[in-house]
Design an enzyme around this catalytic site. Structure first.
Site, PDB file in Angstrom:
ATOM      1  N   ARG A 125       0.856  -1.177   0.000  1.00 24.96           N
ATOM      2  CA  ARG A 125       0.000   0.000   0.000  1.00 24.96           C
ATOM      3  C   ARG A 125       0.896   1.232   0.000  1.00 24.96           C
ATOM      4  O   ARG A 125       1.437   1.622   1.035  1.00 24.96           O
ATOM      5  CB  ARG A 125      -0.916  -0.020   1.230  1.00 24.96           C
ATOM      6  CG  ARG A 125      -1.590   1.298   1.504  1.00 24.96           C
ATOM      7  CD  ARG A 125      -2.632   1.207   2.596  1.00 24.96           C
ATOM      8  NE  ARG A 125      -2.200   0.631   3.848  1.00 24.96           N
ATOM      9  CZ  ARG A 125      -1.506   1.277   4.796  1.00 24.96           C
ATOM     10  NH1 ARG A 125      -1.124   2.520   4.603  1.00 24.96           N
ATOM     11  NH2 ARG A 125      -1.192   0.672   5.919  1.00 24.96           N
TER      12      ARG A 125
ATOM     13  N   HIS B 137      -3.562   4.047   4.769  1.00 20.77           N
ATOM     14  CA  HIS B 137      -4.620   3.041   4.918  1.00 20.77           C
ATOM     15  C   HIS B 137      -5.960   3.638   4.502  1.00 20.77           C
ATOM     16  O   HIS B 137      -6.706   3.048   3.728  1.00 20.77           O
ATOM     17  CB  HIS B 137      -4.676   2.560   6.360  1.00 20.77           C
ATOM     18  CG  HIS B 137      -5.835   1.665   6.655  1.00 20.77           C
ATOM     19  ND1 HIS B 137      -5.930   0.385   6.163  1.00 20.77           N
ATOM     20  CD2 HIS B 137      -6.964   1.884   7.374  1.00 20.77           C
ATOM     21  CE1 HIS B 137      -7.061  -0.154   6.569  1.00 20.77           C
ATOM     22  NE2 HIS B 137      -7.713   0.728   7.301  1.00 20.77           N
TER      23      HIS B 137
ATOM     24  N   TYR C  25       4.559   5.344  11.136  1.00 15.62           N
ATOM     25  CA  TYR C  25       4.912   3.969  11.473  1.00 15.62           C
ATOM     26  C   TYR C  25       5.717   3.240  10.384  1.00 15.62           C
ATOM     27  O   TYR C  25       6.229   2.151  10.635  1.00 15.62           O
ATOM     28  CB  TYR C  25       3.660   3.157  11.809  1.00 15.62           C
ATOM     29  CG  TYR C  25       2.587   3.159  10.734  1.00 15.62           C
ATOM     30  CD1 TYR C  25       2.653   2.296   9.644  1.00 15.62           C
ATOM     31  CD2 TYR C  25       1.493   4.026  10.814  1.00 15.62           C
ATOM     32  CE1 TYR C  25       1.664   2.301   8.670  1.00 15.62           C
ATOM     33  CE2 TYR C  25       0.507   4.031   9.843  1.00 15.62           C
ATOM     34  CZ  TYR C  25       0.596   3.168   8.768  1.00 15.62           C
ATOM     35  OH  TYR C  25      -0.381   3.176   7.795  1.00 15.62           O
TER      36      TYR C  25
END
Length: 374
Positions: free
Chosen positions: A269, A273, A282
């Protein structure tokens, strides 16, 4: 990749045909693809990529409540969607914009759904929508719906008759995070016990929001379905040829009553998200750069150029994609607001007295303002 799980891959990073050993049993499927099919793959990926970027902008400008990007996962989606036959049924999660495009769904309906204008967007019973069922934002819940529908196909007698133009199967998409949901495990149990014609297609994009897949599963996802008695295969999810070949083969297996199958598409990805997420909090920048270098659209363009496709084709496709995204923007900006009363429509399949009463109450309430009653 940190493990040695065999991976089906046909295209090198340079776009050359260099099949891995695991790809050999699926190689004959590539002969089914024409030059027009390959061009269509590229076109669909570009249209979806531009649409995705425009939708992200629309959300930032307050036109959508939420956006769920598919940036980076186009190859996994386009190959698998093109592998399905017209009579097959598709159960997406909420990121399968390329799949919806390939199967004929007007992507404007996806925008309306994420703008809050409609309960589900398109009508899955309309043949124009290619048997694509509604997006499901409850993680993994639709896997049970998919298996139930596949069992219905068995009861309808359209599985294992030997007629591949009539027999049908179900293709169910979800992400790596959904494999941690109990619904998915239950779906695998029911699919295996009833030998339901279901192909589970997991887009392993490495992250369940901020949780890496290595935390979710200590073993490769392609191995997990074997515990349920379902064969699993890992593919290079950024290779549309691998996605097509394995999905085509597994769907045929399902239609021919050889039971369910499981595909782990290893991809990434590249975006957030959702529009509520900040992946810079992160993700390791080096990991991100590693996957940017494996961008599926760039890679497939290299392949098409090696096959002799010239600049004119790519220029035309990008221009079409830009116009497509712009048209979606204009449609949203001129859409206006839906009638509030439509919120009561289609909550139930049949007319329901509670919904009828609530709708009448809203009509009376709104009428009271016109009458000057406070």
């Amino acid at each position: 990749m940190s493990d040695t799980t065999p991976t089906v891959q046909f295209l090198s990073l340079e776009g050359e045909l260099r099949p891995t050993d695991a790809a050999e049993e699926f190689a004959d499927r590539l002969a089914e693809l024409t030059d027009d099919d390959l061009r269509s793959m590229y076109r669909s990926m570009q249209l979806a990529r531009h649409f995705d970027a425009e939708a992200s902008n629309l959300q930032r400008q307050g036109q959508l409540a939420l956006w769920i990007p598919s940036h980076g996962q186009e190859a996994a989606q386009v190959g698998s969607a093109m592998a399905a036959r017209a009579q097959d049924h598709i159960f997406p999660a909420y990121r399968e914009h390329v799949v919806a495009l390939v199967r004929g769904v007007d992507l404007y309906e996806v925008l309306r759904l994420l703008r809050g204008e409609t309960h589900g967007g398109w009508d899955p019973t309309d043949p124009a929508n290619g048997n694509v069922h509604g997006y499901t934002l409850v993680i993994g819940a639709h896997s049970l719906h998919a298996v139930g529908y596949a069992q219905g196909l068995q009861l309808d007698g359209v599985v294992g008759t030997g007629d591949l133009e009539r027999d049908a199967a179900v293709l169910c998409y979800f992400g790596d995070g959904a494999t941690s949901q109990g619904d998915v495990s239950e779906a695998l149990v029911f699919a295996a016990s009833s030998q339901a014609p279901t192909v589970f297609f997991v887009q392993n994009n490495q992250w369940a929001i901020s949780v890496p897949v290595r935390v979710q599963s200590p073993v490769p996802l392609a191995l997990r379905p074997t515990g349920f008695g379902i064969p699993g295969v890992r593919i290079d999810g950024n290779d549309p040829l691998a996605s097509y070949a394995v999905t085509r083969s597994f769907l045929d297996d399902a239609r021919e009553a050889r039971g369910p199958r499981f595909i782990e598409a290893l991809t990434y990805r590249l975006g957030a998200h959702t529009s509520s997420d900040d992946p810079t909090k992160y993700r390791d920048p080096e990991e991100y750069a590693y996957w940017v270098a494996r961008d599926p659209i760039v890679r497939f363009e290299k392949h098409l150029r090696l096959l002799g496709e010239g600049d004119a084709f790519f220029t035309d496709v990008v221009a079409e994609a830009e116009e497509f995204a712009d048209r979606m923007r204009r449609r949203i900006l001129t859409a206006g607001s839906p009638d509030p009363a439509t919120m009561f429509d289609h909550v139930y399949a049949e007319p329901h007295p509670v919904m009828t009463e609530q709708k009448l109450w809203l009509e009376r309430y709104e009428a009271s303002y016109a009458e000057g009653v406070q």
